[in-house]
Motif scaffolding. Structure first.
Motif, mmCIF file in Angstrom:
data_model
loop_
_atom_site.group_PDB
_atom_site.id
_atom_site.type_symbol
_atom_site.label_atom_id
_atom_site.label_comp_id
_atom_site.label_asym_id
_atom_site.label_seq_id
_atom_site.Cartn_x
_atom_site.Cartn_y
_atom_site.Cartn_z
ATOM 1 N N THR A 268 0.867 -1.168 0.000
ATOM 2 C CA THR A 268 0.000 0.000 0.000
ATOM 3 C C THR A 268 0.908 1.224 0.000
ATOM 4 O O THR A 268 1.792 1.344 0.856
ATOM 5 N N LEU A 269 0.723 2.099 -0.969
ATOM 6 C CA LEU A 269 1.574 3.273 -1.107
ATOM 7 C C LEU A 269 0.790 4.518 -0.721
ATOM 8 O O LEU A 269 -0.357 4.690 -1.129
ATOM 9 N N ARG A 270 1.427 5.379 0.054
ATOM 10 C CA ARG A 270 0.768 6.612 0.491
ATOM 11 C C ARG A 270 0.922 7.677 -0.587
ATOM 12 O O ARG A 270 2.033 8.030 -0.978
ATOM 13 N N VAL A 271 -0.197 8.170 -1.082
ATOM 14 C CA VAL A 271 -0.213 9.214 -2.102
ATOM 15 C C VAL A 271 -1.020 10.396 -1.566
ATOM 16 O O VAL A 271 -1.721 10.274 -0.559
ATOM 17 N N THR A 272 -0.912 11.536 -2.249
ATOM 18 C CA THR A 272 -1.626 12.726 -1.806
ATOM 19 C C THR A 272 -2.093 13.542 -2.996
ATOM 20 O O THR A 272 -1.521 13.451 -4.082
ATOM 21 N N ASP A 273 -3.135 14.349 -2.768
ATOM 22 C CA ASP A 273 -3.587 15.284 -3.790
ATOM 23 C C ASP A 273 -3.676 16.705 -3.236
ATOM 24 O O ASP A 273 -4.133 17.615 -3.901
ATOM 25 N N THR A 274 -3.205 16.898 -1.990
ATOM 26 C CA THR A 274 -3.132 18.231 -1.392
ATOM 27 C C THR A 274 -1.812 18.374 -0.644
ATOM 28 O O THR A 274 -1.256 17.392 -0.144
ATOM 29 N N VAL A 275 -1.311 19.596 -0.616
ATOM 30 C CA VAL A 275 -0.073 19.890 0.109
ATOM 31 C C VAL A 275 -0.227 21.203 0.861
ATOM 32 O O VAL A 275 -1.092 22.010 0.540
ATOM 33 N N LYS A 276 0.641 21.384 1.828
ATOM 34 C CA LYS A 276 0.706 22.643 2.574
ATOM 35 C C LYS A 276 2.056 23.293 2.288
ATOM 36 O O LYS A 276 3.029 22.616 1.941
ATOM 37 N N ARG A 277 2.098 24.586 2.428
ATOM 38 C CA ARG A 277 3.346 25.334 2.187
ATOM 39 C C ARG A 277 4.483 24.802 3.063
ATOM 40 O O ARG A 277 4.268 24.487 4.235
ATOM 41 N N GLY A 278 5.657 24.695 2.458
ATOM 42 C CA GLY A 278 6.841 24.276 3.187
ATOM 43 C C GLY A 278 6.976 22.779 3.406
ATOM 44 O O GLY A 278 7.986 22.315 3.924
ATOM 45 N N ILE A 279 5.979 21.999 2.994
ATOM 46 C CA ILE A 279 6.029 20.536 3.158
ATOM 47 C C ILE A 279 6.448 19.911 1.832
ATOM 48 O O ILE A 279 5.824 20.152 0.798
ATOM 49 N N ARG A 280 7.494 19.122 1.866
ATOM 50 C CA ARG A 280 8.025 18.513 0.653
ATOM 51 C C ARG A 280 7.193 17.317 0.215
ATOM 52 O O ARG A 280 6.752 16.511 1.032
#
Length: 161
Positions: free
Chosen positions: A54-66
């Motif tokens: 199971t791979l962790r993916v994202t579709d949102t980010v916050k400033r300063g987070i790589r």
């Protein structure tokens, strides 16, 4: 994660899945683009699992987070000594439509992958600073099999809140 076959993408039961923006195929070449909040975690999970993790993916980010854009592939044309030459070029499209080059490099330079999918060598690491626009960004990957003369263009979206 869908599986690649020589006939195209298939699910775990072997049923065909059509190409999508982030999952493309051309003949034997199959590439999938994922955006993850933790490249090291994803590489570890992929490289140590005995079967598809199971791979962790994202579709949102916050400033300063790589975050990182990662590519999985299967199939490539080998040269006379059995080595592939697959490269990638990354771009980011801003919410206002500006296309920004974001690096690239060799994706696969070994013999053709024997596994259903392998994790490519190149990735794009990115983060957003205080002056970056809020909104929906597009991460694009142009993958070229130089020997097989095939090009796949993939993209995924990420929202900066």
């Amino acid at each position: 994660m869908p599986l690649a076959s020589t006939a195209g993408w298939t699910d775990s039961t072997g049923k065909p899945i059509p190409d999508t923006e982030s999952m493309r195929s051309d003949g034997d070449l199959h590439v999938q683009l994922l955006i993850t909040p933790d490249e090291a975690e994803l590489r570890t999970a992929w490289n140590t699992a005995s079967r598809a993790p199971t791979l962790r993916v994202t579709d949102t980010v916050k400033r300063g987070i790589r975050s990182s854009a990662m590519l999985f592939l299967r199939g490539c044309a080998p040269n006379a000594i059995g080595q592939c030459d697959v490269v990638v070029e990354f771009f980011v499209i801003t919410p206002s439509g500006q296309r920004v080059p974001a690096g690239g490099g060799p994706l696969w330079t070994s013999e053709p992958p024997r596994a259903a999918l392998v994790l490519g060598s190149a990735s794009m690491n990115f983060s957003f600073g205080p002056t970056d626009e809020t909104g929906l960004y597009s991460v694009q990957a142009k993958v070229v099999d130089r020997i097989g003369k095939r090009t796949l263009e993939l993209w995924d979206r990420i929202r900066l809140d």
